[in-house]
Write a protein that holds these residues in place. Structure first.
Motif, short mmCIF file in Angstrom:
data_model
loop_
_atom_site.label_atom_id
_atom_site.label_comp_id
_atom_site.label_asym_id
_atom_site.label_seq_id
_atom_site.Cartn_x
_atom_site.Cartn_y
_atom_site.Cartn_z
N GLU A 111 0.82 -1.21 0.00
CA GLU A 111 0.00 0.00 0.00
C GLU A 111 0.86 1.26 0.00
OE1 GLU A 111 -0.63 -0.02 4.87
OE2 GLU A 111 -2.35 -0.18 3.52
N SER A 112 2.08 1.17 0.51
CA SER A 112 2.96 2.34 0.53
C SER A 112 3.25 2.84 -0.88
CB SER A 112 4.27 1.98 1.25
OG SER A 112 5.21 3.02 1.12
N ILE A 160 0.13 4.49 -2.42
CA ILE A 160 -0.13 5.83 -1.90
C ILE A 160 0.87 6.84 -2.46
CG2 ILE A 160 -0.22 7.24 0.20
CD1 ILE A 160 -1.19 4.75 1.67
N LEU A 161 2.13 6.44 -2.59
CA LEU A 161 3.13 7.34 -3.17
C LEU A 161 2.79 7.68 -4.62
CD1 LEU A 161 6.49 5.91 -1.75
CD2 LEU A 161 5.37 8.06 -1.15
N CYS A 175 -0.04 10.13 -4.57
CA CYS A 175 0.45 11.45 -4.17
C CYS A 175 1.17 12.13 -5.34
CB CYS A 175 1.39 11.32 -2.97
SG CYS A 175 2.13 12.87 -2.43
N TRP A 214 0.40 8.81 4.16
CA TRP A 214 1.48 7.83 3.95
C TRP A 214 2.45 7.84 5.13
CZ3 TRP A 214 6.79 8.70 3.47
CH2 TRP A 214 7.55 7.61 3.06
N MET A 262 3.22 4.67 7.60
CA MET A 262 4.57 4.16 7.75
C MET A 262 5.00 4.16 9.22
SD MET A 262 5.62 3.16 4.83
CE MET A 262 7.38 3.00 5.11
N TYR A 278 10.09 11.01 3.60
CA TYR A 278 9.08 12.06 3.76
C TYR A 278 9.69 13.45 3.77
CZ TYR A 278 5.25 14.85 5.40
OH TYR A 278 4.30 15.82 5.47
#
Length: 372
Positions: free
Chosen positions: A130-131, A134-135, A138, A164, A168, A185
């Motif tokens: 999922e990371s 989401i990136l 974004c 995100w 994390m 980030y």
């Protein structure tokens, strides 16, 4: 903004009373302030954005339900049709001078883009977590914000990045081994901060700074020797001093509407609060409590007059500090009472000195005005 308009209105009335401006100029100033207040806030715009958010959420939930009865190709085409309709329709509405509905349509399209990523990954079992999804969401939203120069899309990209970050941090949480900190980030925040200048999105810059304070707080909580908490507190204090004594160049650079002291003060409170969890007895408790109270008083003296938000934050910080001292020293009431008594005497003396200094300053200004 309403409080700002009210304050300016009071200033204008005082200027007229003191003969600094005439009635015609005062009326022009009032009309200009009122016009800018109306442009900066529109209830219709707020409702349009809320409707867009609800519609986007409905699309995401609908996709998450997994349409087993609909063919795969039909699902994909339907989602991409929503994306195309949102962006193209938003552009058409923008050209028709309906900016609120245009921005709302773009927000729906960006939400549908996130849903499309989740749907395609689910249907075709793409590798990844999922990371990464989401990136990608974004990045796509940020690119759309750049292309359309959209303030709401920039805010949405920052919100996705913050989501995100939270995911994390929560996934990496472990009381025994600390946090798995997503250092990426910081680069994302820097890139989005630069984008916010192009899209003229001041709220995005505020969100980014607040999220960086959250990020630093998590890092400090994972740091066994408290280096990050100390850096956060000291760095925030330095930024606060710079924001007070060099407000014009800094605000011209960061364009935060004069709220940098508020953010810096919040960072200081967070850093000191984390330190207090580590040093909750003996000399460490006394030192951190004294530094916290001194910082609160200094913030009120240096910037409290011009910022209601900072004053409220200082009151909250002061209340937190008293409650914390009481809880830590609950077993030794005499020590707690002694500390409060000493703090009350010190703060009372500081208040007396500050009041005397302010009176003399006002008296000197009045004398110079009379002499001139």
């Amino acid at each position: 903004m309403a409080s700002y308009a009210s304050k300016v209105g009071q200033d204008i009335a005082r200027w007229v009373e003191n003969g600094l401006i005439d009635g015609e100029t005062a009326e022009k100033l009032r009309r200009d302030v009122e016009a800018n207040v109306r442009r900066s806030f529109s209830f219709g715009t707020v409702l349009a954005m809320l409707a867009a958010i609800l519609l986007g959420a409905a699309i995401l939930i609908f996709i998450a339900a997994n349409w087993e009865t609909i063919p795969r190709i039909a699902r994909v085409l339907a989602v991409f049709a929503v994306i195309a309709a949102g962006y193209v329709g938003g552009a058409w509405l923008k050209l028709r001078d309906h900016p609120a509905f245009a921005e709302a349509a773009w927000v729906v399209a960006a939400a549908a883009f996130g849903g499309a990523i989740a749907l395609i990954g689910q249907m075709y079992h793409f590798s990844g977590d999922e990371s990464g999804a989401i990136l990608t969401w974004c990045a796509g939203t940020a690119l759309a914000a750049i292309a359309l120069r959209s303030n709401p899309l920039t805010i949405m990209a920052v919100a996705i990045a913050d989501g995100w970050l939270v995911i994390m941090l929560l996934n990496g949480f472990d009381f025994r081994s600390g946090f798995d900190i997503p250092y990426l980030y910081v680069l994302m925040a820097f890139a989005l901060f630069l984008i916010s200048y192009w899209t003229r999105s001041q709220p995005s810059r505020h969100l980014i700074i607040l999220s960086l304070i959250l990020y630093a707080g998590f890092v400090a909580a994972a740091d066994e020797w408290d280096a990050m908490a100390i850096q956060l507190a000291i760095g925030s204090a330095v930024i606060f001093a710079a924001a007070v004594y060099a407000s014009e160049p800094l605000d011209g650079l960061l364009q935060l509407g004069g709220r940098l002291p508020l953010h810096a003060f919040l960072g200081f409170l967070v850093g000191m609060a984390i330190l207090q969890f580590q040093y909750d007895e003996g000399g460490g408790l006394i030192l951190t409590a004294a530094l916290m109270l001194a910082g609160i008083v200094a913030a009120l003296v240096l910037a409290g007059r011009d910022s209601r938000g900072l004053r409220w934050l200082a009151y909250i910080g002061f209340t937190y500090e008293l409650v914390w001292i009481y809880l830590v020293m609950m077993g030794t009431m005499l020590d707690t009472a002694s500390f409060f008594l000493a703090a009350a005497v010190i703060l009372g003396l500081l208040a007396f000195v500050i009041i005397r200094v302010e009176k003399r300053m006002r008296g000197g200004i009045a004398k110079r005005g009379t002499a001139s």
